[in-house]
Design a protein around this motif. Structure first.
Motif, mmCIF file in Angstrom:
data_model
loop_
_atom_site.group_PDB
_atom_site.id
_atom_site.type_symbol
_atom_site.label_atom_id
_atom_site.label_comp_id
_atom_site.label_asym_id
_atom_site.label_seq_id
_atom_site.Cartn_x
_atom_site.Cartn_y
_atom_site.Cartn_z
ATOM 1 N N GLN A 214 0.827 -1.201 0.000
ATOM 2 C CA GLN A 214 0.000 0.000 0.000
ATOM 3 C C GLN A 214 0.868 1.261 0.000
ATOM 4 O OE1 GLN A 214 -2.525 -0.438 3.413
ATOM 5 N NE2 GLN A 214 -3.768 -2.065 2.500
ATOM 6 N N GLN A 217 2.342 1.690 -3.448
ATOM 7 C CA GLN A 217 1.349 2.175 -4.395
ATOM 8 C C GLN A 217 1.067 3.659 -4.190
ATOM 9 O OE1 GLN A 217 -1.933 -0.483 -3.673
ATOM 10 N NE2 GLN A 217 -1.192 -2.026 -5.115
ATOM 11 N N ALA A 218 0.984 4.089 -2.910
ATOM 12 C CA ALA A 218 0.766 5.512 -2.629
ATOM 13 C C ALA A 218 1.941 6.342 -3.126
ATOM 14 C CB ALA A 218 0.565 5.714 -1.131
ATOM 15 N N THR A 219 3.152 5.830 -2.946
ATOM 16 C CA THR A 219 4.340 6.546 -3.424
ATOM 17 C C THR A 219 4.336 6.641 -4.940
ATOM 18 O OG1 THR A 219 5.615 5.757 -1.518
ATOM 19 C CG2 THR A 219 6.859 6.552 -3.420
ATOM 20 N N GLU A 220 3.954 5.562 -5.600
ATOM 21 C CA GLU A 220 3.894 5.575 -7.062
ATOM 22 C C GLU A 220 2.857 6.582 -7.562
ATOM 23 O OE1 GLU A 220 3.145 1.615 -8.297
ATOM 24 O OE2 GLU A 220 5.164 0.888 -7.802
ATOM 25 N N ARG A 221 1.689 6.618 -6.883
ATOM 26 C CA ARG A 221 0.657 7.581 -7.292
ATOM 27 C C ARG A 221 1.142 9.019 -7.108
ATOM 28 N NH1 ARG A 221 -2.876 3.738 -4.773
ATOM 29 N NH2 ARG A 221 -2.832 4.947 -2.843
ATOM 30 N N ALA A 222 1.809 9.284 -5.954
ATOM 31 C CA ALA A 222 2.322 10.632 -5.705
ATOM 32 C C ALA A 222 3.406 10.998 -6.723
ATOM 33 C CB ALA A 222 2.882 10.718 -4.285
ATOM 34 N N GLU A 224 3.708 9.818 -9.764
ATOM 35 C CA GLU A 224 3.065 10.020 -11.059
ATOM 36 C C GLU A 224 2.361 11.378 -11.115
ATOM 37 O OE1 GLU A 224 2.015 9.383 -14.919
ATOM 38 O OE2 GLU A 224 3.409 8.256 -13.654
ATOM 39 N N ALA A 225 1.685 11.752 -10.001
ATOM 40 C CA ALA A 225 1.024 13.051 -9.961
ATOM 41 C C ALA A 225 2.039 14.184 -10.074
ATOM 42 C CB ALA A 225 0.221 13.193 -8.666
ATOM 43 N N THR A 228 3.237 14.311 -13.638
ATOM 44 C CA THR A 228 2.222 14.923 -14.514
ATOM 45 C C THR A 228 2.178 16.434 -14.345
ATOM 46 O OG1 THR A 228 0.900 12.896 -14.397
ATOM 47 C CG2 THR A 228 -0.224 14.906 -15.110
#
Length: 298
Positions: A214, A217-222, A224-225, A228
């Motif tokens: 988890q 995944q949170a690190t990957e989302r951050a 990626e954001a 972007t």
């Protein structure tokens, strides 16, 4: 069998002696004595014969002395010799369910390993195994099982938890197989196959794994954001710089003469489409041209 043979021979002698003392029924007693003697001799003969089944090897022991191993077939022996048989076919040792191996990784995480080990007795080493253990069941309990458990634990202790249950399972299985074969071969045990069937983490370790996933995944989302947002900001910067450069180019190219000519061309096009008359662009204080609509009367 040998004891039975002796008892039958003794019974034959007794019947014969009793029959001699009774003339009327002597033939019956003598017949009984003869039958007992024949049965005793047959029992004695069977006591001196031992059959080793196919895919087995026998270890003879007489008065505490261990003899040479007996291969499959019929063998004559002393009636005082006991033969212990060992199977030469591969035997499965399944370490699962209640016998599952509890191991720890190099990080201290608890894992449970299900392993199957196929092993067989080397016929030429059967005597040595008899001296070490005493029977086929004892060989598994005293040699194969404890050595295999020790090796499995030692191999897992060199790897991380993630390697143990996922990325390095094949490598770990190969290491276990090599070490088990190396350890048991000198003792006369041929390990033909080792299968690391399943590795599962303990409940506590599974919770730690889920939490780590988890977080990743949170690190990957951050990440990626952030990537972007950075890309969008760069796009807008490039766009703004392009607009600014275009405006500078236009500003440098728009002289009074150019604007005057563009104004003339615009009113010429308007006169073609509508009954208007355009006074050529003036250069008065406001720089505003005069437009006369001829379609309207005074």
């Amino acid at each position: 069998m040998f004891v039975l043979s002796v008892l039958l021979l003794i019974a034959a002698v007794v019947l014969f002696l009793v029959g001699r003392g009774k003339e009327r029924s002597a033939s019956g007693w003598k017949l009984g004595a003869a039958l007992s003697a024949v049965a005793g001799l047959l029992a004695g003969l069977f006591a001196c014969v031992h059959v080793v089944s196919a895919y087995e090897v026998g270890v003879p022991v007489a008065f505490g002395k261990v003899g040479s191993p007996l291969t499959s077939g019929v063998h004559f022996k002393s009636p005082f010799t006991d033969v212990t048989s060992f199977s030469t076919r591969p035997v499965d040792l399944n370490l699962n369910d209640d016998d599952v191996v509890e191991v720890r990784s190099s990080q201290g995480g608890v894992l449970y390993a299900d392993v199957t080990i196929k092993w067989a007795v080397v016929p030429a080493k059967a005597v040595g195994l008899y001296r070490l253990a005493g029977s086929e069941e004892a060989v598994e309990e005293r040699l194969v099982l404890p050595d295999s458990r020790e090796i499995i634990r030692n191999v897992f202790a060199k790897h991380t938890s993630e390697e143990g249950y996922a990325s390095a399972r094949e490598q770990i299985g190969s290491e276990i197989a090599d070490l088990v074969k190396e350890r048991l071969a000198p003792r006369g045990i041929d390990v033909t196959f080792v299968n690391l069937r399943n590795v599962r983490p303990s409940k506590k370790l599974q919770e730690q794994i889920d939490k780590k996933i988890q977080q990743e995944q949170a690190t990957e989302r951050a990440t990626e954001a952030s990537r972007t947002a950075t890309a969008e900001a760069e796009r807008k910067r490039i766009e703004a710089e392009g607009v600014a450069r275009a405006n500078k180019i236009i500003e440098r190219s728009l002289s009074d003469k150019v604007l005057y000519n563009q104004c003339l061309e615009a009113y010429k096009e308007a006169a073609k489409a509508h009954p208007v008359y355009a006074v050529p662009c003036g250069t008065d204080s406001n720089g505003t041209p005069v437009i006369v609509d001829g379609s309207k009367s005074g």
